[in-house]
Design an enzyme around this catalytic site. Sequence first.
Site, mmCIF file in Angstrom:
data_model
loop_
_atom_site.group_PDB
_atom_site.id
_atom_site.type_symbol
_atom_site.label_atom_id
_atom_site.label_comp_id
_atom_site.label_asym_id
_atom_site.label_seq_id
_atom_site.Cartn_x
_atom_site.Cartn_y
_atom_site.Cartn_z
ATOM 1 N N ILE A 184 23.702 69.560 58.794
ATOM 2 C CA ILE A 184 22.561 69.688 57.874
ATOM 3 C C ILE A 184 21.256 70.054 58.592
ATOM 4 O O ILE A 184 20.229 70.228 57.933
ATOM 5 C CB ILE A 184 22.362 68.441 56.985
ATOM 6 C CG1 ILE A 184 22.045 67.191 57.810
ATOM 7 C CG2 ILE A 184 23.569 68.237 56.066
ATOM 8 C CD1 ILE A 184 21.206 66.189 57.053
ATOM 9 N N TYR B 205 11.294 58.379 66.065
ATOM 10 C CA TYR B 205 12.140 57.983 64.919
ATOM 11 C C TYR B 205 11.278 57.359 63.825
ATOM 12 O O TYR B 205 11.405 57.711 62.643
ATOM 13 C CB TYR B 205 13.188 56.994 65.433
ATOM 14 C CG TYR B 205 14.129 56.414 64.406
ATOM 15 C CD1 TYR B 205 15.194 57.163 63.900
ATOM 16 C CD2 TYR B 205 13.978 55.098 63.970
ATOM 17 C CE1 TYR B 205 16.082 56.610 62.979
ATOM 18 C CE2 TYR B 205 14.859 54.538 63.053
ATOM 19 C CZ TYR B 205 15.908 55.301 62.559
ATOM 20 O OH TYR B 205 16.783 54.749 61.649
HETATM 21 N N1 LIG Z 1 22.575 51.192 61.117
HETATM 22 C C1 LIG Z 1 21.327 50.745 61.191
HETATM 23 O O1 LIG Z 1 21.047 49.677 61.758
HETATM 24 C C2 LIG Z 1 20.190 51.494 60.536
HETATM 25 C C3 LIG Z 1 18.922 50.893 60.511
HETATM 26 C C4 LIG Z 1 17.874 51.551 59.877
HETATM 27 C C5 LIG Z 1 18.090 52.787 59.292
HETATM 28 N N2 LIG Z 1 19.311 53.366 59.368
HETATM 29 C C6 LIG Z 1 19.471 54.689 58.768
HETATM 30 O O2 LIG Z 1 20.579 54.683 57.906
HETATM 31 C C7 LIG Z 1 21.214 55.953 57.919
HETATM 32 C C8 LIG Z 1 22.691 55.766 58.212
HETATM 33 O O3 LIG Z 1 22.828 55.020 59.406
HETATM 34 P P1 LIG Z 1 24.250 54.684 60.026
HETATM 35 O O4 LIG Z 1 24.066 53.553 60.957
HETATM 36 O O5 LIG Z 1 25.278 54.597 58.954
HETATM 37 O O6 LIG Z 1 24.489 56.022 60.891
HETATM 38 P P2 LIG Z 1 25.788 56.518 61.683
HETATM 39 O O7 LIG Z 1 25.327 57.200 62.913
HETATM 40 O O8 LIG Z 1 26.786 55.421 61.834
HETATM 41 O O9 LIG Z 1 26.406 57.587 60.680
HETATM 42 C C9 LIG Z 1 25.706 58.773 60.415
HETATM 43 C C10 LIG Z 1 26.680 59.858 60.029
HETATM 44 O O10 LIG Z 1 25.914 61.076 59.990
HETATM 45 C C11 LIG Z 1 26.684 62.107 60.571
HETATM 46 N N3 LIG Z 1 25.826 63.167 61.108
HETATM 47 C C12 LIG Z 1 25.197 63.199 62.310
HETATM 48 N N4 LIG Z 1 24.562 64.363 62.467
HETATM 49 C C13 LIG Z 1 24.785 65.087 61.351
HETATM 50 C C14 LIG Z 1 24.435 66.395 60.952
HETATM 51 N N5 LIG Z 1 23.695 67.182 61.743
HETATM 52 N N6 LIG Z 1 24.858 66.833 59.747
HETATM 53 C C15 LIG Z 1 25.624 66.036 58.939
HETATM 54 N N7 LIG Z 1 26.007 64.793 59.285
HETATM 55 C C16 LIG Z 1 25.594 64.330 60.473
HETATM 56 C C17 LIG Z 1 27.468 61.409 61.679
HETATM 57 O O11 LIG Z 1 28.603 62.159 62.052
HETATM 58 C C18 LIG Z 1 27.790 60.057 61.051
HETATM 59 O O12 LIG Z 1 29.066 60.054 60.441
HETATM 60 C C19 LIG Z 1 20.461 56.787 58.950
HETATM 61 O O13 LIG Z 1 19.510 57.582 58.316
HETATM 62 C C20 LIG Z 1 19.782 55.751 59.808
HETATM 63 O O14 LIG Z 1 18.604 56.243 60.411
HETATM 64 C C21 LIG Z 1 20.374 52.746 59.962
#
Ligand SMILES: NC(=O)c1ccc[n+]([C@@H]2O[C@H](COP(=O)([O-])OP(=O)(O)OC[C@H]3O[C@@H](n4cnc5c(N)ncnc54)[C@H](O)[C@@H]3O)[C@@H](O)[C@H]2O)c1
Length: 271
Positions: free
Chosen positions: A65, A165
């Site tokens: 994306i 970030y």
């Molecule tokens: N896990 C946490 O503690 C946490 C905390 C605050 C915010 N967030 C936010 O929540 C959201 C999800 O977090 P998560 O922990 O499930 O993330 P994650 O890294 O476990 O999963 C993210 C998914 O996005 C996919 N991805 C990466 N680059 C991509 C690209 N260029 N195009 C399409 N897909 C792509 C990855 O392959 C992965 O499957 C994110 O926006 C993250 O910033 C997470």
Amino acid sequence: MKLGLDQQVALVTGGGQGVGRRICLELAQEGARVVVNDLFAERAEAVAREIEAAGGSALAAPADITKIEAVKAMVERAASHFGAPVQILVNNAGILPERREKGGRTPSFLDMPVEDWTKVINLNLYGTMYCCQAVLPGMVERKHGRIVNIISEAGRIGEANFAVYSGAKAAIAGFGKALAREHGRHAITVNAVALGAVSHEGIKDGPLHVDATPQNNELLGKMLSLYPVSKGAGRLSRPEDVAGIVAFLASDRALFITGQTVGASGGYVMI
Ligand SMILES: NC(=O)c1ccc[n+]([C@@H]2O[C@H](COP(=O)([O-])OP(=O)(O)OC[C@H]3O[C@@H](n4cnc5c(N)ncnc54)[C@H](O)[C@@H]3O)[C@@H](O)[C@H]2O)c1
């Protein structure tokens, strides 16, 4: 509560694991037809299969994306596959700054290489903007649309060692509010859900690993004390704590909520 998402086409970016996967499953359970995007085809396909095995309808839509043409092609493919445009967009894909050493801390702003800023901003901010640009015309035409942006509490209060970030996530919130103002007249709502630490199956080690306990991970013990609800629940939040909020914001029950950020961090931030 019945959310009435039956047959609506919902696109979830980064839906192949963690928070995004759970959002895909929740939207499908509510009757939406889900376009499961991920950078990794095998992840997107596995989640699409999981939805279908449970009786739902899904399309695996692997695409990077951060590439505007790939996003346009994915949105067109989804519309022709389901015979209807995307009505629900969940901008979930995001990355944290890279830890250059295993187990090490994320770098301070001054120590962070510029190429790493670019990766963080490209996925979190540009990825979100590209997806909004691709789906909005269809939403405008139908006078119906729901956009839910997954951000972080770091974007609301700033987090040391997460400067770029935090900035990217804050930018998404501001961008979303502007879209909410521009497209209220088309009955399109745009909201954000701000997460604290979320533990899930995709996290390989550290305090957010699903098997981490305060006994085997000292940092987790410290983190639990930061989140009021974590103190009572004895755990960090999980994807299922986020997915229901997203499904609600994606529904017509939430029509009069727009331009808002809902904190899903157990009270870590209260503003
Ligand atoms: N896990 C946490 O503690 C946490 C905390 C605050 C915010 N967030 C936010 O929540 C959201 C999800 O977090 P998560 O922990 O499930 O993330 P994650 O890294 O476990 O999963 C993210 C998914 O996005 C996919 N991805 C990466 N680059 C991509 C690209 N260029 N195009 C399409 N897909 C792509 C990855 O392959 C992965 O499957 C994110 O926006 C993250 O910033 C997470």
